[in-house]
Design a protein around this motif. Structure first.
Motif, short mmCIF file in Angstrom:
data_model
loop_
_atom_site.label_atom_id
_atom_site.label_comp_id
_atom_site.label_asym_id
_atom_site.label_seq_id
_atom_site.Cartn_x
_atom_site.Cartn_y
_atom_site.Cartn_z
N LEU A 82 8.19 -43.69 -9.89
CA LEU A 82 9.60 -43.49 -10.19
C LEU A 82 10.08 -42.13 -9.68
O LEU A 82 11.18 -42.01 -9.12
CB LEU A 82 9.82 -43.63 -11.69
CG LEU A 82 11.21 -43.93 -12.18
CD1 LEU A 82 11.82 -45.14 -11.51
CD2 LEU A 82 11.20 -44.12 -13.69
N LYS A 116 13.25 -41.32 -6.89
CA LYS A 116 14.31 -40.39 -7.27
C LYS A 116 14.44 -39.26 -6.25
O LYS A 116 15.54 -38.87 -5.87
CB LYS A 116 14.05 -39.84 -8.66
CG LYS A 116 14.27 -40.87 -9.75
CD LYS A 116 13.78 -40.50 -11.12
CE LYS A 116 13.93 -39.09 -11.54
NZ LYS A 116 13.47 -38.82 -12.91
N ILE A 119 16.38 -52.77 -14.44
CA ILE A 119 15.30 -51.78 -14.36
C ILE A 119 14.69 -51.76 -15.75
O ILE A 119 15.40 -51.67 -16.75
CB ILE A 119 15.79 -50.38 -13.97
CG1 ILE A 119 16.32 -50.39 -12.53
CG2 ILE A 119 14.65 -49.37 -14.12
CD1 ILE A 119 16.79 -49.03 -12.03
N PHE A 129 11.90 -53.12 -11.07
CA PHE A 129 13.25 -53.23 -10.51
C PHE A 129 13.43 -54.68 -10.09
O PHE A 129 12.55 -55.24 -9.44
CB PHE A 129 13.40 -52.38 -9.25
CG PHE A 129 13.48 -50.90 -9.45
CD1 PHE A 129 12.76 -50.24 -10.44
CD2 PHE A 129 14.27 -50.14 -8.62
CE1 PHE A 129 12.83 -48.87 -10.60
CE2 PHE A 129 14.35 -48.77 -8.77
CZ PHE A 129 13.65 -48.13 -9.75
N GLN A 179 20.69 -43.80 -8.67
CA GLN A 179 20.18 -42.67 -9.45
C GLN A 179 20.69 -42.74 -10.89
O GLN A 179 19.94 -42.48 -11.83
CB GLN A 179 20.62 -41.34 -8.82
CG GLN A 179 19.87 -41.00 -7.56
CD GLN A 179 20.45 -39.75 -6.89
OE1 GLN A 179 21.66 -39.67 -6.67
NE2 GLN A 179 19.59 -38.80 -6.60
N ILE A 205 18.84 -45.51 -12.77
CA ILE A 205 17.48 -45.06 -13.09
C ILE A 205 17.52 -44.07 -14.25
O ILE A 205 16.73 -44.17 -15.20
CB ILE A 205 16.78 -44.45 -11.85
CG1 ILE A 205 16.51 -45.53 -10.81
CG2 ILE A 205 15.49 -43.73 -12.25
CD1 ILE A 205 16.06 -44.99 -9.44
N SER A 228 18.16 -45.81 -17.50
CA SER A 228 16.96 -46.57 -17.88
C SER A 228 15.89 -45.65 -18.45
O SER A 228 15.26 -45.98 -19.46
CB SER A 228 16.40 -47.33 -16.68
OG SER A 228 17.35 -48.23 -16.16
N GLU A 229 15.69 -44.50 -17.81
CA GLU A 229 14.70 -43.55 -18.32
C GLU A 229 15.06 -43.06 -19.71
O GLU A 229 14.19 -42.95 -20.59
CB GLU A 229 14.60 -42.34 -17.37
CG GLU A 229 13.90 -42.64 -16.08
CD GLU A 229 13.90 -41.43 -15.16
OE1 GLU A 229 12.80 -41.08 -14.70
OE2 GLU A 229 14.96 -40.84 -14.91
#
Length: 152
Positions: free
Chosen positions: A3, A7, A35, A57, A75, A78, A81-82
């Protein structure tokens, strides 16, 4: 690819393009529909309990022909999602529709993210009875097993 690597690539990318490892391009109008984290808790054929986790993904080829996913938008997806899913820096697995849902590892060739074919493998070759590789007697470290050795 982890990941953190995607990024880093997205920081300077002008576009987000995917292709299969055979060179076939994923249509430019694809969507990232999911994601997430996929956890697998299993036992291999040798009796060892294992756990795996990947960041997943999912790409979807929609009929939305004007759609283009920009690096900044991916971005943001992501990052959300993080935050919400507490995703660690995991290896990425990509799902993409081919004849059925295909699962791919992810690479990068400098211009495109590349969907790399995944392969199955035995994780317990030493325990499950798969054929052993034949070796020449001369390759063995113990000289007593050679025809002129003194072990018999």
């Amino acid at each position: 690819m982890k990941l953190s690597e995607i990024k880093q690539i997205l920081e300077t990318a002008e576009t987000v393009r995917f292709k299969l490892d055979n060179g076939t391009l994923v249509p430019e109008h694809f969507h990232v529909t999911e994601i997430g984290v996929i956890s697998k808790h299993f036992i291999d054929c040798g009796g060892t309990v294992r756990q795996e986790k990947v960041a997943n993904f999912q790409l979807w080829d929609a009929n939305d022909f004007e759609h283009r996913l920009k690096p900044a938008k991916l971005q943001k997806i992501i990052a959300l999602s993080e935050k919400v899913l507490e995703i660690e820096d995991l290896e990425i697995e990509v799902e993409y529709q081919s004849g059925t849902i295909g699962k791919y590892d992810l690479g990068f060739d400098g211009h495109h993210f590349v969907l790399l074919a995944k392969q199955t493998a035995c994780l317990a070759k030493e325990n499950c009875g798969t054929p052993k590789q034949k070796r020449q007697l001369s390759e063995l470290e113990t000289p007593c097993c050679l025809p002129d050795g003194n072990c018999c």
